[in-house]
Design a protein around this motif. Structure first.
Motif, PDB file in Angstrom:
ATOM      1  N   LEU A  47     -11.476 -10.361   8.367  1.00 21.55           N
ATOM      2  CA  LEU A  47     -10.698  -9.396   8.272  1.00 21.55           C
ATOM      3  C   LEU A  47     -10.824  -8.139   9.659  1.00 21.55           C
ATOM      4  O   LEU A  47     -10.254  -7.321   9.755  1.00 21.55           O
ATOM      5  N   GLU A  48     -11.341  -8.972  10.972  1.00 24.89           N
ATOM      6  CA  GLU A  48     -11.890  -8.032  11.916  1.00 24.89           C
ATOM      7  C   GLU A  48     -10.401  -7.587  11.969  1.00 24.89           C
ATOM      8  O   GLU A  48     -10.713  -6.567  13.369  1.00 24.89           O
ATOM      9  N   ASP A  49      -9.594  -9.032  12.353  1.00 29.88           N
ATOM     10  CA  ASP A  49      -8.118  -8.098  13.525  1.00 29.88           C
ATOM     11  C   ASP A  49      -7.452  -7.063  12.684  1.00 29.88           C
ATOM     12  O   ASP A  49      -6.547  -6.998  12.580  1.00 29.88           O
ATOM     13  N   LEU A  50      -7.577  -6.921  10.971  1.00 33.31           N
ATOM     14  CA  LEU A  50      -6.759  -5.879  10.290  1.00 33.31           C
ATOM     15  C   LEU A  50      -6.429  -4.984  10.914  1.00 33.31           C
ATOM     16  O   LEU A  50      -6.965  -4.122  11.988  1.00 33.31           O
ATOM     17  N   VAL A  92       4.816  10.300   2.840  1.00 32.87           N
ATOM     18  CA  VAL A  92       4.323   9.060   1.950  1.00 32.87           C
ATOM     19  C   VAL A  92       5.175   7.528   2.776  1.00 32.87           C
ATOM     20  O   VAL A  92       6.697   7.768   2.908  1.00 32.87           O
ATOM     21  N   ARG A  93       4.532   7.422   3.291  1.00 29.57           N
ATOM     22  CA  ARG A  93       5.046   5.806   3.195  1.00 29.57           C
ATOM     23  C   ARG A  93       4.337   4.326   2.567  1.00 29.57           C
ATOM     24  O   ARG A  93       2.648   4.927   1.508  1.00 29.57           O
ATOM     25  N   TYR A  94       5.278   3.500   2.085  1.00 30.25           N
ATOM     26  CA  TYR A  94       4.767   2.508   1.474  1.00 30.25           C
ATOM     27  C   TYR A  94       4.502   1.649   2.780  1.00 30.25           C
ATOM     28  O   TYR A  94       5.462   0.738   3.177  1.00 30.25           O
ATOM     29  N   ILE A  95       3.382   0.475   2.328  1.00 37.68           N
ATOM     30  CA  ILE A  95       3.600  -0.218   3.658  1.00 37.68           C
ATOM     31  C   ILE A  95       3.184  -1.540   2.955  1.00 37.68           C
ATOM     32  O   ILE A  95       2.184  -2.162   1.912  1.00 37.68           O
ATOM     33  N   LYS A  96       3.804  -2.556   3.463  1.00 37.32           N
ATOM     34  CA  LYS A  96       3.738  -3.791   3.186  1.00 37.32           C
ATOM     35  C   LYS A  96       3.834  -4.629   4.878  1.00 37.32           C
ATOM     36  O   LYS A  96       3.483  -4.173   5.952  1.00 37.32           O
ATOM     37  N   GLY A  97       2.097  -5.095   3.850  1.00 36.86           N
ATOM     38  CA  GLY A  97       1.200  -6.136   5.631  1.00 36.86           C
ATOM     39  C   GLY A  97       1.182  -7.412   5.147  1.00 36.86           C
ATOM     40  O   GLY A  97       1.285  -7.598   4.193  1.00 36.86           O
ATOM     41  N   ILE A  98       1.432  -8.329   6.488  1.00 40.58           N
ATOM     42  CA  ILE A  98       1.304  -9.318   6.453  1.00 40.58           C
ATOM     43  C   ILE A  98       0.321  -9.791   7.403  1.00 40.58           C
ATOM     44  O   ILE A  98       0.596  -9.433   8.821  1.00 40.58           O
ATOM     45  N   HIS A  99      -1.291 -10.211   6.921  1.00 40.06           N
ATOM     46  CA  HIS A  99      -1.622 -10.347   7.275  1.00 40.06           C
ATOM     47  C   HIS A  99      -2.297 -11.862   7.872  1.00 40.06           C
ATOM     48  O   HIS A  99      -1.863 -12.872   7.149  1.00 40.06           O
ATOM     49  N   GLN A 100      -2.472 -12.963   9.009  1.00 37.54           N
ATOM     50  CA  GLN A 100      -3.009 -14.092   9.443  1.00 37.54           C
ATOM     51  C   GLN A 100      -4.672 -14.184   9.675  1.00 37.54           C
ATOM     52  O   GLN A 100      -5.263 -13.197  10.293  1.00 37.54           O
ATOM     53  N   LEU A 101      -4.672 -14.191   9.086  1.00 39.52           N
ATOM     54  CA  LEU A 101      -6.529 -14.651   8.526  1.00 39.52           C
ATOM     55  C   LEU A 101      -6.542 -15.617   9.957  1.00 39.52           C
ATOM     56  O   LEU A 101      -5.936 -17.074   9.479  1.00 39.52           O
ATOM     57  N   LYS A 102      -7.998 -15.141  10.438  1.00 37.41           N
ATOM     58  CA  LYS A 102      -7.932 -16.173  11.100  1.00 37.41           C
ATOM     59  C   LYS A 102      -8.423 -17.913  10.873  1.00 37.41           C
ATOM     60  O   LYS A 102      -7.953 -18.794  11.643  1.00 37.41           O
ATOM     61  N   ARG A 103      -9.551 -17.786  10.143  1.00 37.44           N
ATOM     62  CA  ARG A 103     -10.286 -19.105   9.349  1.00 37.44           C
ATOM     63  C   ARG A 103      -8.741 -19.503   8.491  1.00 37.44           C
ATOM     64  O   ARG A 103      -9.318 -18.822   7.458  1.00 37.44           O
ATOM     65  N   PRO A 104      -8.736 -21.066   9.283  1.00 35.56           N
ATOM     66  CA  PRO A 104      -7.916 -21.522   7.864  1.00 35.56           C
ATOM     67  C   PRO A 104      -8.426 -21.530   6.337  1.00 35.56           C
ATOM     68  O   PRO A 104      -8.261 -21.643   4.825  1.00 35.56           O
ATOM     69  N   SER A 120       0.483  -1.405  -0.024  1.00 37.81           N
ATOM     70  CA  SER A 120      -0.041  -0.452   0.151  1.00 37.81           C
ATOM     71  C   SER A 120       0.995   1.597   0.309  1.00 37.81           C
ATOM     72  O   SER A 120       2.160   0.939  -0.120  1.00 37.81           O
ATOM     73  N   ILE A 121       0.089   2.187  -0.590  1.00 43.59           N
ATOM     74  CA  ILE A 121       0.274   4.201  -0.060  1.00 43.59           C
ATOM     75  C   ILE A 121      -0.424   4.521   0.453  1.00 43.59           C
ATOM     76  O   ILE A 121      -1.161   4.555   0.407  1.00 43.59           O
ATOM     77  N   VAL A 122       0.204   5.244   1.677  1.00 45.87           N
ATOM     78  CA  VAL A 122      -0.478   6.457   2.260  1.00 45.87           C
ATOM     79  C   VAL A 122      -0.255   7.320   2.163  1.00 45.87           C
ATOM     80  O   VAL A 122       1.148   7.787   2.103  1.00 45.87           O
ATOM     81  N   ILE A 123       0.277   8.548   1.955  1.00 48.24           N
ATOM     82  CA  ILE A 123       0.197   9.786   1.726  1.00 48.24           C
ATOM     83  C   ILE A 123      -0.938  11.004   2.538  1.00 48.24           C
ATOM     84  O   ILE A 123      -2.028  10.962   2.708  1.00 48.24           O
ATOM     85  N   ARG A 124      -0.445  12.082   3.237  1.00 50.18           N
ATOM     86  CA  ARG A 124      -0.582  12.685   3.643  1.00 50.18           C
ATOM     87  C   ARG A 124       0.064  14.254   3.759  1.00 50.18           C
ATOM     88  O   ARG A 124       0.874  14.458   3.332  1.00 50.18           O
ATOM     89  N   ALA A 125      -1.403  15.236   2.812  1.00 48.02           N
ATOM     90  CA  ALA A 125      -1.028  16.928   2.898  1.00 48.02           C
ATOM     91  C   ALA A 125      -0.160  17.633   3.357  1.00 48.02           C
ATOM     92  O   ALA A 125       0.967  18.192   3.849  1.00 48.02           O
TER      93      ALA A 125
END
Ligand code: VTB
Length: 339
Positions: free
Chosen positions: A336-339, A310-322, A300-305
């Motif tokens: 995705l409630e835990d994100l 500017v941030r480039y964000i790599k997210g690694i997500h563990q989903l709850k349910r296999p 992702s990229i997120v920017i604030r005026a």
């Protein structure tokens, strides 16, 4: 009169959680040909996570009018209902075709800015857009020809026109534009869809795109403007109605099609936030990767005026349910409630 609460803190991380959730849900539909289902999954996820964010948000650019869009419709209140009052512009899947056919550059996008600050396109569905980075922002004038703009942009950048790359949507309506840009000598990057990505790449140095030109959606224009504003780039727009109904309504309302809509009109605020997460990978943002062991990876990229961060964000997500990894038709927020 009560004083409005402005966004006084960085909502960036919260925003990324929202676009990540939408992207992960939509990415399940990559290549399935299911445009609507993928879009719906992204809408559901975006809506669910939006409501965990401490803002008093109003959707001003959303999925359409209330009767046709059950969620994220224009005017809908989102967020926890506490904290800063903000306008919210969403495109849960920008480029539904790109997603549904597994083509590059579909993204989940979200923009927020102070309440009342986002341009209301009204009956205008299409606009001509011109986007460049910071160094060329004073050089553009959308009332002039594309060739004149390219010469001015090249000069501002200290480069030759033939060293510029212009992002253009590959649409029938752009045949004259494409011919003119070719004649001026610039290089062209054609894309079937997704001019928010084009605008984003144009305003960020080093992406391989220097300019976005051409006619696309007005909602996408406002969302793009949030990114351009945050980066400090240049953007101008002009209404460019394409549909007979759209033309008739604007004419009846006496709207001046010659009016130039500048960046400060598109986003009339000092502070604005823009977040995007790749759904299908492209040269700028990677897409969502699913891996049972490593988790789900997002980019992702997120920017604030206000701060220009500017941030480039790599997210690694563990989903709850296999089961989420097996079944792409699961309901709800996909764990995705835990994100
Ligand atoms: C535009 C553009 C979008 O769809 O809205 C385009 O801004 C639709 O153009 O990025 P047409 O109606 O001519 O097909 C996108 O490319 C994708 O939503």
């Amino acid at each position: 009169m009560t004083k409005r609460i402005k966004p006084d803190r960085n909502l960036a991380m919260e925003m990324v959680r929202i676009t990540e959730a939408a992207a992960i849900s939509a990415a399940r539909y990559m290549g399935t040909g299911q445009k609507e289902a993928g879009d719906q999954a992204a809408v559901d996820a975006m809506r669910a996570v939006l409501d965990t964010v401490e803002v008093q948000g109003t959707v001003v650019i959303g999925e359409g009018e209330k009767d046709e869009a059950p969620m994220l419709y224009n005017g809908e209140k989102v967020g926890m209902g506490v904290g800063p009052e903000v306008d919210v512009a969403v495109d849960p899947v920008e480029g539904t075709n790109l997603m549904a056919y597994g083509r590059p550059n579909s993204i989940a996008v979200l923009a927020m800015a102070e309440k009342g600050s986002m341009w209301n396109p009204g009956d205008s569905f299409y606009m001509n857009k011109l986007v460049v980075g910071k160094q060329a922002r004073e050089a553009i004038d959308i009332t002039k020809s594309p060739a004149d703009n390219l010469y001015a942009i090249a000069e501002a950048l200290g480069r030759d026109v033939r060293d510029l790359t212009v992002f253009i949507l590959e649409k029938e309506r752009h045949q004259p534009l494409i011919a003119e840009v070719r004649a001026a000598g610039a290089r062209i990057s054609l894309h079937t869809d997704g001019d928010v990505m084009g605008g984003l790449m144009a305003c960020i140095p080093g992406t391989g795109v220097d300019v976005l030109m051409g006619i696309g959606g007005t909602p996408e224009g406002v969302i793009t403007a949030a990114a351009v504003k945050a980066i400090g780039g240049g953007m101008q727009g002009m209404r460019a109605p394409q549909l007979p109904d759209e033309k008739a309504r604007l004419a009846a309302a006496g709207v001046d099609l010659g009016q130039v809509i500048g960046l400060d009109e598109l986003i009339n605020a000092e502070d604005a936030f823009f977040a995007a997460t790749g759904i299908t990978g492209g040269s700028f943002l990677e897409g969502v990767h699913f891996d049972r062991e490593a988790g789900v990876t997002t980019h992702s990229i997120v920017i604030r005026a206000l701060t220009g961060s500017v941030r480039y964000i790599k997210g690694i997500h563990q989903l709850k349910r296999p089961m989420d990894f097996k079944n792409r038709d699961i309901e709800g927020t996909h764990g995705l409630e835990d994100l």
